[in-house]
Design a protein around this motif. Sequence first.
Motif, PDB file in Angstrom:
ATOM      1  N   HIS A  48      18.373  86.457  16.183  1.00 18.82           N
ATOM      2  CA  HIS A  48      17.435  85.522  16.805  1.00 18.82           C
ATOM      3  C   HIS A  48      16.014  86.046  16.725  1.00 18.82           C
ATOM      4  N   HIS A  50      14.745  88.220  14.750  1.00 18.56           N
ATOM      5  CA  HIS A  50      14.254  88.259  13.371  1.00 18.56           C
ATOM      6  C   HIS A  50      14.072  86.855  12.811  1.00 18.56           C
ATOM      7  N   GLY A  51      14.543  85.851  13.517  1.00 18.25           N
ATOM      8  CA  GLY A  51      14.410  84.483  13.019  1.00 18.25           C
ATOM      9  C   GLY A  51      15.277  84.240  11.797  1.00 18.25           C
ATOM     10  N   ILE A  52      16.447  84.899  11.740  1.00 18.35           N
ATOM     11  CA  ILE A  52      17.354  84.679  10.613  1.00 18.35           C
ATOM     12  C   ILE A  52      18.249  83.505  11.001  1.00 18.35           C
ATOM     13  N   ALA A  61      13.657  67.608  14.563  1.00 14.57           N
ATOM     14  CA  ALA A  61      12.939  68.552  13.717  1.00 14.57           C
ATOM     15  C   ALA A  61      12.840  69.903  14.402  1.00 14.57           C
ATOM     16  N   GLU A  64      16.899  75.111  15.213  1.00 11.81           N
ATOM     17  CA  GLU A  64      17.359  76.232  14.405  1.00 11.81           C
ATOM     18  C   GLU A  64      18.566  76.879  15.052  1.00 11.81           C
ATOM     19  N   ALA A 225       9.106  74.638   5.585  1.00  6.70           N
ATOM     20  CA  ALA A 225       9.637  75.424   6.698  1.00  6.70           C
ATOM     21  C   ALA A 225      10.775  74.736   7.441  1.00  6.70           C
ATOM     22  N   TYR A 226      10.956  73.429   7.231  1.00  3.42           N
ATOM     23  CA  TYR A 226      12.039  72.737   7.941  1.00  3.42           C
ATOM     24  C   TYR A 226      13.300  72.610   7.108  1.00  3.42           C
ATOM     25  N   TYR A 230      15.220  77.669   4.549  1.00  2.00           N
ATOM     26  CA  TYR A 230      13.851  78.204   4.482  1.00  2.00           C
ATOM     27  C   TYR A 230      13.804  79.711   4.690  1.00  2.00           C
ATOM     28  N   PHE A 231      14.614  80.194   5.605  1.00  2.00           N
ATOM     29  CA  PHE A 231      14.595  81.641   5.841  1.00  2.00           C
ATOM     30  C   PHE A 231      14.821  82.390   4.526  1.00  2.00           C
ATOM     31  N   ALA A 234      11.758  82.291   2.122  1.00  2.00           N
ATOM     32  CA  ALA A 234      10.703  83.211   2.557  1.00  2.00           C
ATOM     33  C   ALA A 234      11.139  84.659   2.321  1.00  2.00           C
ATOM     34  N   LEU A 244       5.245  82.343  -1.971  1.00  2.00           N
ATOM     35  CA  LEU A 244       6.160  81.268  -1.589  1.00  2.00           C
ATOM     36  C   LEU A 244       5.333  79.989  -1.577  1.00  2.00           C
ATOM     37  N   VAL A 245       5.575  79.098  -2.520  1.00  2.00           N
ATOM     38  CA  VAL A 245       4.729  77.910  -2.633  1.00  2.00           C
ATOM     39  C   VAL A 245       5.491  76.649  -2.245  1.00  2.00           C
ATOM     40  N   GLU A 246       4.732  75.632  -1.862  1.00  2.00           N
ATOM     41  CA  GLU A 246       5.276  74.284  -1.686  1.00  2.00           C
ATOM     42  C   GLU A 246       4.675  73.429  -2.801  1.00  2.00           C
ATOM     43  N   ASP A 249       0.990  72.937  -3.102  1.00  3.38           N
ATOM     44  CA  ASP A 249       0.140  74.074  -3.457  1.00  3.38           C
ATOM     45  C   ASP A 249      -0.130  74.142  -4.960  1.00  3.38           C
TER      46      ASP A 249
ATOM     47  N   LEU B   2      -2.480  82.075  -1.646  1.00  2.27           N
ATOM     48  CA  LEU B   2      -2.449  80.612  -1.592  1.00  2.27           C
ATOM     49  C   LEU B   2      -3.373  80.113  -0.489  1.00  2.27           C
ATOM     50  N   ARG B   4      -2.988  77.485   1.253  1.00  2.00           N
ATOM     51  CA  ARG B   4      -2.193  77.046   2.387  1.00  2.00           C
ATOM     52  C   ARG B   4      -1.747  78.245   3.241  1.00  2.00           C
ATOM     53  N   ARG B 100       5.991  83.478   7.004  1.00  2.00           N
ATOM     54  CA  ARG B 100       6.584  84.694   7.538  1.00  2.00           C
ATOM     55  C   ARG B 100       6.695  85.800   6.507  1.00  2.00           C
ATOM     56  N   ASN B 112       7.325  85.360  16.994  1.00  2.00           N
ATOM     57  CA  ASN B 112       8.552  84.606  17.254  1.00  2.00           C
ATOM     58  C   ASN B 112       9.087  84.924  18.658  1.00  2.00           C
TER      59      ASN B 112
END
Lengths: 472, 314
Positions: A48, A50-52, A61, A64, A225-226, A230-231, A234, A244-246, A249, B2, B4, B100, B112
Amino acid sequence: MTIKNFYNEMKDEAGQVRPHYASYAAWLSEMPEERLAQKRAEADALFHRHGITFAVYGEGAGTERLIPFDIIPRIIPAAEWKTLESGLRQRVKALNLFIHDIYHGQDILKAGHIPPDQVLNNAQYRRVMQGVDVPRGIYAHIAGVDVVRAGAGEYYVLEDNLRVPSGVSYMMENRKMMMRLFPRLFSRYRVAPVDRYPDMLLNMLRSVAPTGVTDPTVVVLTPGAYNSAYFEHAFLAQQMGVELVEGQDMFVKDEQVFMRTTQGPQRVDVIYRRVDDDFLDPLAFRPDSVLGVPGILGAYQAGRVTLSNAIGSGVADDKSIYPYVPEMVRFYLGEEPILHNVPTYMCRKKDDLAYVLEHLAELVVKEVHGAGGYGMLVGPASTKAEVEAFREVLIKHPERYIAQPTLALSACPTFVESGVAPRHIDLRPFVLSGEEIQLVAGGLTRVALRDGSLVVNSSQGGGTKDTWVLEA
Amino acid sequence: MLSRTADHLYWMARYMERAENIARILDVNHRMSMMPQSRIQEEQAWGATLRIMGLEAAFHQRYAEITPDNVLEFMIFDQDNHSSIRNCLRAARENAHAVRGTLTSELWETTNGTWLKMRDFTPEAFADAGAGEFFEWVKYRSHLSRGVTIGTMLQDEALRFIRIGTFLERADNTARILDVKYQLLLPAGEVEGGAADYYQWSALLRSVSAFEVYRKVYRDLITPARVAELLLLRVDMPRSLARCMKEVYTNLQRVRNAQSAETERQAGELEATLRFGRIDDIVRGGLHNYVIRMLARTQELGNRIADDFLVPVS
C-alpha cells in the motif's frame, strides 16, 4: 467444485514432501501461524505504502486495490525450468516467424496448414501491416506465455500473450518483498535472480531500433495513471531510465515521432507501447481514441519508429489461432514442440460443437477474443441453469467460442484464512525477442485464492506468489 | 524532460505548499479563537481566512453563516472546495502518481503516505481533540516532503520545477495573508506604523513562522510596517516574497530554453523590485495596492512558465 487428482507442487502421491520443497517445508513447520499472519499484514502495508496497486474498472475513477500477495513461494527445480525454457524459446521463435509470414508470403496458408479465413478475417489481423518490414523481422518482442501443470505434472501452454502482456513488475516486486520479509530463507536456497529484467528489456528494445539509428531514444507509452496496469508502466520506465509518455506528449512531423519536452521537441525511436492497436493512431484505427498519436502509423510503416510489440501481433495469440501453434513449430522450425497445447475444440467446427454441447458440464468454454477471465464458462463449477444459459449463447454464436477440458491445474500450498492449504496456480514467464531470445529464470505465479477455484486472474480474485527457479 | 512531467512536478509542489499554508492560516485562527474576543471579531477573523483564498462566494453557497466549525469543515474536508486541505493533498498525490517514476521512491512514498493518512481524519474526530494536532500534522508532512525532496532528488530539471512550484505558491500565499490581515488589523484612521494589537500581529507572524524571526531581526516592538517589511522585502526570511522570487529566478535560470528569455527577464525584474524596494515607499503608496500588483505579476509569471515549459494554461 472440488478438483481431484491435481498435481501437488509440494507433496507427491504418497504425501511425502518433494525434495526441492524439503528445506522450505521444514522451515514452514517451525513457523507459528500468527507469525505468518503478521508477515502477510506487513506485506500488505508495504504494498500500500509503495502504491503497488492496480486500478479497478467500474468502481469509480481512481479506485485502487492490492493484488493479494501470498507469502509461500512457488518453487521450480532447475531441470524442470531448463525444459520449460527451451520450450518457450522454441514456441516464441515459431510465433514470430508465423506473424512475419502472415504479413508477407503467407507460406503457411498456401501449404494448407491453417484455413486462410481463420487468419485473414481475424479481428486481430491488420491489413495495414501487409508487406511492412519491421526491424529484425520480429513482431512479438515481449511475450507472456501462460503455462499450467496438469495431470502428473506435465506443462501445458494455456495462452500466448503477444499484445501487451502485463505482470512482470509483480514478478520483481514479489521477489523484493520475499527478500525483505524472509531474508534468511534465501540462504537455504539458491534462487535464480530476476532483477536483470529491466536491463534485458532495455537492451532488447534498443536492438530493434529503426535501421540507421545508433543511439536510440526509447520510451514507454501508457494510457495514463488510471489504467489498471499503470503501476507497471511507471515501474518499467523508471527501472529502464526512460521517459513514461502518454499519447498527448508525442506528435508526428515528416513521418518522424517527437515528444514535447521542456527543452523543445525530441525525437523518439522505439516505443514500448502499453496501448492496444486500436487506440494507437486515431487517423488509422479508432478515431475517438485520445490515447494515441495521430499519424504514428505512417511513421511506423515508413520504418522511422519501432513499436513494441508490433501492430498486428495479436493475430498469433488469438484463441482461434492457438490450436495451430504446434503446427507452426513443425512448419517453420522442423522440430517437434517441446511444450504441449491443451486439446482444444473449435466450436465453429460442426463435429467439435456437437461434442462440446454434449459435454458442456465438463468443459471450460472461452470466448475467442476474450481476456481476463471474463465471458467464460467453467462447466464443473457452474450450476445447471448457468450451463443451460450458456448453451443458448453457444448455439447462437458457435464461432465465438472454443472449449477445452477442465484441466486439473497443479496446486501449491498457500496461506489462506483456514491456514496453509493447496490452491491452484499457473505461471507466466516473460520471453524477450530482439537480437536474441532471452528470459529471466522466473515469472509471475498467479494463484486462485478461493478453495477449488481455477480462475487465477487478478480481476477475478486471484493473487500472486513469488516464483523461485532454483539454480543447478 | 517531458513537458507534462514537469507540469505534474510543478503542481505536486504547489498543492503541497498550499496545503501547508492553509493549515497555517487556519491554525492561527484556531488559536485566536481560544482567546477572549467578541462575536464580531471572531466572524471577521474567519471571514478573512476565506477572503485570503478568494473562497468567500463558494463558502456562502454551501453554508448559511460563518462559524469556526463551518469554516474548518469547508477548508479542511470539503470535496467541492478545490482548495480544501484534503483536495490539495489529494491533488499533490495524483500529480505525484502521474510521474512516480521521476520521483525517488522516498518522495513518492511520502506523498502517497500523506494522502493515505489524510483519509483517516474526520470532522467528528476533531470534536474532542480539536484540530490543532491536525494542523501540526499537515505542516510536519509538508516539511517532510520538502526535506525528502531536497535530501533525495537528483539536482536536475525535475528538482528545479518542483522548487519553482513551491516558491511561486508560497509567494502567492504570503502576499495574500499579509494583504488580508493588514486590512483587518489596521483600524481605520490609525496611522500605519503605530502600535497595534500585540496578539493579533504576533498571530499573523506565527502563521508564517516569523514570530521568532521578527524578534531576532528587529529586537523591538511589533509594528505593522516592520511586519510588512519582513514578509515582503527581507531576503533572508524564508517565506518572504523577496526570498521566494529569488528562488524562482535562480531555478528558472537553470532550466532556460530557446523561448524562455522574456520569462526569465520578468522574473529577474520582479526579484530586483523586491530586493531594492523600501518599506516606507510601499506604505506611502498603500500596501494593498502594492500587494495586488505583486500578486498579478506573480500570476503572470506562472502563466509564462506554463507556456514556455509546461502544459500551457489554455
